[in-house]
Design a protein around this motif. Structure first.
Motif, mmCIF file in Angstrom:
data_model
loop_
_atom_site.group_PDB
_atom_site.id
_atom_site.type_symbol
_atom_site.label_atom_id
_atom_site.label_comp_id
_atom_site.label_asym_id
_atom_site.label_seq_id
_atom_site.Cartn_x
_atom_site.Cartn_y
_atom_site.Cartn_z
ATOM 1 N N GLU A 37 0.743 -1.230 0.149
ATOM 2 C CA GLU A 37 0.263 -0.005 -0.152
ATOM 3 C C GLU A 37 0.582 1.452 0.445
ATOM 4 O O GLU A 37 1.981 1.137 0.969
ATOM 5 C CB GLU A 37 -0.913 -0.089 1.471
ATOM 6 N N VAL A 38 0.236 2.044 -1.004
ATOM 7 C CA VAL A 38 1.542 3.311 -1.305
ATOM 8 C C VAL A 38 0.046 4.291 -0.563
ATOM 9 O O VAL A 38 -0.902 4.228 -1.788
ATOM 10 C CB VAL A 38 1.763 3.939 -2.485
ATOM 11 N N ALA A 65 2.451 0.722 -6.794
ATOM 12 C CA ALA A 65 1.960 -0.368 -5.706
ATOM 13 C C ALA A 65 1.875 -1.606 -6.660
ATOM 14 O O ALA A 65 2.023 -2.995 -6.147
ATOM 15 C CB ALA A 65 0.266 -0.151 -5.647
ATOM 16 N N GLY A 66 1.835 -2.179 -8.079
ATOM 17 C CA GLY A 66 1.760 -2.997 -8.827
ATOM 18 C C GLY A 66 2.909 -3.819 -8.842
ATOM 19 O O GLY A 66 3.774 -4.511 -8.717
ATOM 20 N N LYS A 99 -5.612 13.158 -0.136
ATOM 21 C CA LYS A 99 -4.499 11.977 -0.058
ATOM 22 C C LYS A 99 -4.937 10.469 -0.415
ATOM 23 O O LYS A 99 -7.066 9.621 -0.016
ATOM 24 C CB LYS A 99 -4.316 11.965 1.590
ATOM 25 N N VAL A 100 -4.668 10.040 -1.373
ATOM 26 C CA VAL A 100 -4.931 8.925 -2.174
ATOM 27 C C VAL A 100 -3.499 7.425 -1.995
ATOM 28 O O VAL A 100 -2.842 7.865 -1.315
ATOM 29 C CB VAL A 100 -5.050 8.904 -3.691
ATOM 30 N N HIS A 101 -4.524 6.120 -1.273
ATOM 31 C CA HIS A 101 -3.689 4.979 -1.255
ATOM 32 C C HIS A 101 -4.252 3.591 -2.031
ATOM 33 O O HIS A 101 -5.390 3.990 -2.687
ATOM 34 C CB HIS A 101 -4.509 4.214 0.069
ATOM 35 N N PHE A 102 -3.519 3.502 -2.887
ATOM 36 C CA PHE A 102 -3.209 2.628 -4.046
ATOM 37 C C PHE A 102 -2.728 1.357 -3.237
ATOM 38 O O PHE A 102 -1.522 0.790 -2.382
ATOM 39 C CB PHE A 102 -1.420 2.732 -4.900
ATOM 40 N N THR A 103 -3.383 0.423 -3.305
ATOM 41 C CA THR A 103 -3.359 -1.350 -2.813
ATOM 42 C C THR A 103 -3.021 -2.106 -3.652
ATOM 43 O O THR A 103 -4.134 -2.197 -4.620
ATOM 44 C CB THR A 103 -4.392 -1.385 -1.834
ATOM 45 N N SER A 104 -2.164 -2.749 -3.752
ATOM 46 C CA SER A 104 -2.171 -4.406 -4.397
ATOM 47 C C SER A 104 -1.679 -5.426 -3.570
ATOM 48 O O SER A 104 -1.428 -5.331 -2.564
ATOM 49 C CB SER A 104 -0.774 -4.140 -5.409
ATOM 50 N N ASN A 105 -2.733 -6.158 -3.567
ATOM 51 C CA ASN A 105 -2.782 -7.931 -3.190
ATOM 52 C C ASN A 105 -2.245 -8.926 -3.867
ATOM 53 O O ASN A 105 -2.095 -9.702 -4.120
ATOM 54 C CB ASN A 105 -4.123 -8.027 -2.543
ATOM 55 N N THR A 129 -3.405 -6.071 -10.384
ATOM 56 C CA THR A 129 -4.648 -5.397 -9.726
ATOM 57 C C THR A 129 -4.339 -3.909 -9.238
ATOM 58 O O THR A 129 -3.905 -4.684 -8.036
ATOM 59 C CB THR A 129 -5.223 -6.085 -9.624
ATOM 60 N N VAL A 130 -4.499 -2.833 -9.129
ATOM 61 C CA VAL A 130 -4.183 -2.221 -8.083
ATOM 62 C C VAL A 130 -5.800 -1.560 -7.821
ATOM 63 O O VAL A 130 -5.999 -0.370 -9.110
ATOM 64 C CB VAL A 130 -3.168 -1.204 -8.239
#
Length: 158
Positions: A37-38, A65-66, A99-105, A129-130
């Motif tokens: 998570e960025v 994030a990716g 503020k944004v959060h970029f999440t890749s699982n 995917t992000v």
């Protein structure tokens, strides 16, 4: 890798190779074997004329994030991994105005890609995917989603 070391690695990489990343001031806030998570601030550097995060800044966050897990996983394994994105598809759902959060699982996908590339010697392409969220305004509701085709070629260090 600790968050402190990961963020220093990110800052060095941005300074040395892609200054535009550093200009947007991203920060890694969560990193595990499967998740990265960025965050990116909502400032004059990242906003567009409508006051939302500019799509170019969103693309930078999705890129990080990716792909940053590839960097950290390769380093932890002691291998060289060359990686790039072959294509990107973005779906912009709502204007992120904070503020944004970029999440890749997709850490497990990256592990599989590294393993397959090491065993075959070939370049491996898979989609990661992000999801972009703006928790301070909209909780976990997605502001945008990205599907990025990640291309990895790994080899053991000599």
């Amino acid at each position: 890798m600790s968050l402190f070391k990961a963020n220093w690695g990110l800052k060095f990489f941005a300074w040395r190779y892609i200054p535009l990343i550093g200009f947007c001031s991203p920060k890694i806030v969560r990193m595990s074997n499967d998740t990265l998570e960025v965050t990116m601030p909502h400032t004059w550097r990242t906003k567009n004329h409508l006051g939302s995060v500019y799509f170019g800044a969103l693309a930078i966050g999705a890129d990080l994030a990716g792909a940053f897990l590839v960097f950290s996983k390769a380093k932890a394994r002691g291998i060289n991994a060359n990686f790039a994105f072959k294509d990107v598809q973005g779906q912009f759902l709502k204007r992120p105005e904070a503020k944004v959060h970029f999440t890749s699982n997709d850490g497990a996908i990256i592990d599989q890609m590294l393993d397959e590339s090491l065993s075959t010697g070939e370049r491996i392409n898979r989609t990661v995917t992000v999801v972009v969220t703006c928790p301070s305004l909209h909780g976990s509701e997605p502001m945008a989603t990205f599907a990025l085709t990640l291309s990895i070629k790994a080899k053991a260090k000599r």
